[in-house]
Design a protein around this motif. Structure first.
Motif, mmCIF file in Angstrom:
data_model
loop_
_atom_site.group_PDB
_atom_site.id
_atom_site.type_symbol
_atom_site.label_atom_id
_atom_site.label_comp_id
_atom_site.label_asym_id
_atom_site.label_seq_id
_atom_site.Cartn_x
_atom_site.Cartn_y
_atom_site.Cartn_z
ATOM 1 N N PRO A 6 -6.369 4.966 -7.054
ATOM 2 C CA PRO A 6 -7.310 6.078 -7.480
ATOM 3 C C PRO A 6 -6.519 7.136 -6.946
ATOM 4 O O PRO A 6 -5.747 7.259 -6.183
ATOM 5 C CB PRO A 6 -8.375 5.717 -6.347
ATOM 6 C CG PRO A 6 -7.714 4.985 -5.186
ATOM 7 C CD PRO A 6 -6.669 4.147 -5.914
ATOM 8 N N THR A 7 -6.890 8.203 -7.704
ATOM 9 C CA THR A 7 -6.244 9.515 -7.531
ATOM 10 C C THR A 7 -7.362 10.640 -7.504
ATOM 11 O O THR A 7 -8.463 10.725 -8.143
ATOM 12 C CB THR A 7 -5.287 9.920 -8.568
ATOM 13 O OG1 THR A 7 -4.395 9.021 -8.742
ATOM 14 C CG2 THR A 7 -4.645 11.336 -8.402
ATOM 15 N N ARG B 74 -3.985 17.092 -12.026
ATOM 16 C CA ARG B 74 -4.311 16.890 -13.550
ATOM 17 C C ARG B 74 -4.740 15.510 -13.991
ATOM 18 O O ARG B 74 -5.406 15.182 -15.021
ATOM 19 C CB ARG B 74 -2.924 17.346 -14.147
ATOM 20 C CG ARG B 74 -2.671 18.775 -13.991
ATOM 21 C CD ARG B 74 -1.246 19.121 -14.956
ATOM 22 N NE ARG B 74 -0.158 18.264 -14.317
ATOM 23 C CZ ARG B 74 0.702 18.322 -13.630
ATOM 24 N NH1 ARG B 74 0.548 19.515 -12.933
ATOM 25 N NH2 ARG B 74 1.606 17.521 -13.645
ATOM 26 N N ASN B 75 -4.295 14.441 -13.116
ATOM 27 C CA ASN B 75 -4.511 13.097 -13.424
ATOM 28 C C ASN B 75 -5.469 12.300 -12.548
ATOM 29 O O ASN B 75 -5.625 11.195 -12.177
ATOM 30 C CB ASN B 75 -3.367 12.397 -13.444
ATOM 31 C CG ASN B 75 -2.284 12.639 -14.739
ATOM 32 O OD1 ASN B 75 -2.798 13.112 -15.842
ATOM 33 N ND2 ASN B 75 -1.127 12.730 -14.352
ATOM 34 N N ALA B 76 -6.628 13.089 -12.247
ATOM 35 C CA ALA B 76 -7.647 12.485 -11.258
ATOM 36 C C ALA B 76 -8.334 11.365 -11.942
ATOM 37 O O ALA B 76 -8.791 11.410 -13.131
ATOM 38 C CB ALA B 76 -8.452 13.569 -10.573
ATOM 39 N N GLY B 77 -8.641 10.346 -11.186
ATOM 40 C CA GLY B 77 -9.494 9.271 -11.812
ATOM 41 C C GLY B 77 -8.829 7.827 -11.149
ATOM 42 O O GLY B 77 -8.592 8.033 -10.044
ATOM 43 N N LEU B 78 -9.039 6.902 -11.630
ATOM 44 C CA LEU B 78 -8.602 5.590 -11.388
ATOM 45 C C LEU B 78 -7.826 4.841 -12.408
ATOM 46 O O LEU B 78 -8.277 4.872 -13.587
ATOM 47 C CB LEU B 78 -9.930 4.649 -11.235
ATOM 48 C CG LEU B 78 -10.018 3.404 -10.646
ATOM 49 C CD1 LEU B 78 -9.072 3.188 -9.284
ATOM 50 C CD2 LEU B 78 -11.006 2.566 -10.691
ATOM 51 N N SER C 158 -2.998 10.152 -3.993
ATOM 52 C CA SER C 158 -3.303 8.938 -4.657
ATOM 53 C C SER C 158 -3.058 7.819 -3.718
ATOM 54 O O SER C 158 -2.184 8.189 -2.775
ATOM 55 C CB SER C 158 -2.330 8.803 -5.833
ATOM 56 O OG SER C 158 -0.880 8.872 -5.610
ATOM 57 N N LEU C 159 -3.539 6.673 -4.072
ATOM 58 C CA LEU C 159 -3.324 5.494 -2.961
ATOM 59 C C LEU C 159 -3.181 4.344 -4.085
ATOM 60 O O LEU C 159 -4.255 3.970 -4.739
ATOM 61 C CB LEU C 159 -4.745 5.103 -2.020
ATOM 62 C CG LEU C 159 -4.514 4.012 -1.084
ATOM 63 C CD1 LEU C 159 -3.560 4.374 -0.156
ATOM 64 C CD2 LEU C 159 -5.943 3.814 -0.372
ATOM 65 N N VAL D 16 0.904 -1.315 0.089
ATOM 66 C CA VAL D 16 0.090 -0.122 -0.148
ATOM 67 C C VAL D 16 0.872 1.495 0.024
ATOM 68 O O VAL D 16 1.816 1.308 1.014
ATOM 69 C CB VAL D 16 -1.014 -0.030 1.200
ATOM 70 C CG1 VAL D 16 -1.920 1.311 1.038
ATOM 71 C CG2 VAL D 16 -1.747 -1.337 1.296
ATOM 72 N N VAL D 17 0.945 2.266 -0.975
ATOM 73 C CA VAL D 17 1.446 3.444 -1.245
ATOM 74 C C VAL D 17 0.494 4.444 -1.083
ATOM 75 O O VAL D 17 0.271 4.776 -2.454
ATOM 76 C CB VAL D 17 2.396 3.128 -2.308
ATOM 77 C CG1 VAL D 17 3.455 4.399 -2.005
ATOM 78 C CG2 VAL D 17 3.320 1.926 -2.231
ATOM 79 N N PRO D 18 0.098 5.181 -0.206
ATOM 80 C CA PRO D 18 -0.375 6.630 -0.437
ATOM 81 C C PRO D 18 0.811 7.674 -0.686
ATOM 82 O O PRO D 18 1.596 7.750 -0.097
ATOM 83 C CB PRO D 18 -0.940 6.606 1.097
ATOM 84 C CG PRO D 18 -0.207 5.954 1.845
ATOM 85 C CD PRO D 18 0.560 4.722 1.168
#
Length: 395
Positions: free
Chosen positions: A314-315, A319-323, A288-289, A276-278
């Motif tokens: 997920p972010t 600029r790159n929000a989304g999954l 992002s996670l 797991v990398v937040p």
């Protein structure tokens, strides 16, 4: 009388020192050559160690799970073990086991990539030995920045301690000890003279190098490395810093460019082998996670490797929000398949297959290829693809 004379001659010869005959000229030359090669080898290894440290491995600080690096190590070790068993009664294998050919004299790696979206063709060749090293790379296509000049083609040659870069820069050592190294540098294109000192600690855990221009006097480059991080300065580009710290069973990582973007992440593994990398980025203002979870395992020699893995990231914000999601499957040590889907501002789906030598398969084979195809969802009928060919050998 003759016997008495012979005894007297032997006694006199035993008392008088008899000079030893000089060694043959061939042995003298071989001794001088061995001494020269030994000194050049130590200088070459020192120079190679310095420039090896200057290459920054960004995979540890990227803020995303890096499953491929672990599979690469395991793939190389298992493939090497299988190759050693397969040699059997080969006389060359027996000679290698005896130690005569146990160490290769050099290696060469070649790679070529074509991207249909930008019509770019990139190629690189890296060859190295004990006393020499040569690297060349070339890029041509629409993505090459205008005004880059020679930036699309790079060339480097190392002959012992002497280093040539792009046929315009020469580095020659003025001083070498166990912890110090001083170069003299000359750039023929601009007529700039430089002094480049380097220092490393006894355990080689700390490292420092700088390039100081003498006309005009300025510091054009500086690199400092510590056990838990690195700080680099490049004139005109600013500072780049990387650091990590073990905290609470995980690793806190930081990566920043001044001026530029900064990233802070914390990575840890769970009991099932997943990670797991937040990650927080600014001034992009995104969170992002990254999640990586093995779904199945396969045995490779004495080790277990993930056969199928799923990655979800997920972010929020930026600029790159989304999954972004990705499915990785390694059929064996020579074949790997990746399928992914990115639901961002420009959604797309992609798939790639790796055969033979590649990062996904560990680079254990002598040659291989990677084919990747990606299609935007708003224009699914016009996909783009890339092909990469890799090859490597030892001699």
């Amino acid at each position: 009388m003759s016997s008495i004379g012979d005894n007297l001659e032997r006694r006199v010869a035993a008392l008088l020192p008899v000079p030893l005959p000089p060694p043959p000229q061939k042995e003298q030359l071989s001794g001088v050559a061995a001494a020269v090669l030994n000194a050049g080898g130590r200088l070459g290894r020192a120079v190679g160690d310095v420039f090896r440290r200057l290459r920054i491995d960004d995979t540890f600080y990227s803020g995303t799970p890096r499953h491929r690096s672990n599979s690469g190590k395991n793939g190389r070790s298992s493939a090497a073990g299988k190759e050693g068993v397969a040699t059997g009664g080969d006389p060359l294998a027996a000679a290698a086991a005896s130690g005569r050919f146990a160490r290769s004299q050099g290696s060469m790696k070649m790679s070529a990539t074509y991207d249909s979206r930008t019509n770019d063709v990139e190629s690189s060749v890296v060859a190295r030995g004990d006393l020499w090293r040569a690297e060349a790379s070339h890029s041509s296509g629409s993505s090459v920045r205008r005004g880059a000049g020679d930036g699309a083609s790079l060339f480097l040659v190392q002959l012992g301690p002497v280093l040539f870069v792009r046929d315009t820069t020469l580095l020659f050592p003025l001083h070498l000890s166990k912890r110090h190294l001083i170069w003299y540098g000359f750039e023929r294109k601009n007529g700039v003279h430089s002094v480049c000192p380097a220092y490393w600690s006894a355990q080689r855990r700390c490292f420092f190098m700088s390039m100081i221009c003498l006309n005009p006097f300025a510091c054009s480059f500086m690199d400092m490395q510590f056990p838990n991080g690195q700080l680099r300065y490049v004139a005109g580009d600013g500072f780049t810093a990387r650091a990590f710290l073990p905290v609470c069973g995980g690793v806190l990582q930081g990566h920043g460019k001044f001026p530029g973007e900064k990233r802070l992440s914390f990575s840890f593994k769970n009991r099932s082998g997943g990670s797991v990398v937040p990650t927080v980025q600014w001034p992009d203002k995104s969170l992002s996670l990254g999640l990586l979870q093995p779904l199945s395992w396969r045995r490779s020699g004495l080790m277990l490797q993930p056969a199928t893995q799923i990655s979800i990231c997920p972010t929020i914000g930026g600029r790159n929000a989304g999954l972004c999601t990705e499915l990785i499957h390694s059929a064996n040590e020579n074949v790997g398949v990746v399928c992914g889907y990115s639901h961002t501002a420009s959604p797309s789906a992609y798939a790639s297959i790796s055969v033979g030598r590649s990062k996904l398969n560990g680079g254990a084979a002598r040659s291989g290829s990677v084919f990747r195809v990606e299609a935007p969802l708003h224009n699914f009928g016009r996909p783009w693809f890339s092909v990469q060919m890799n090859s490597g050998l030892e001699f």
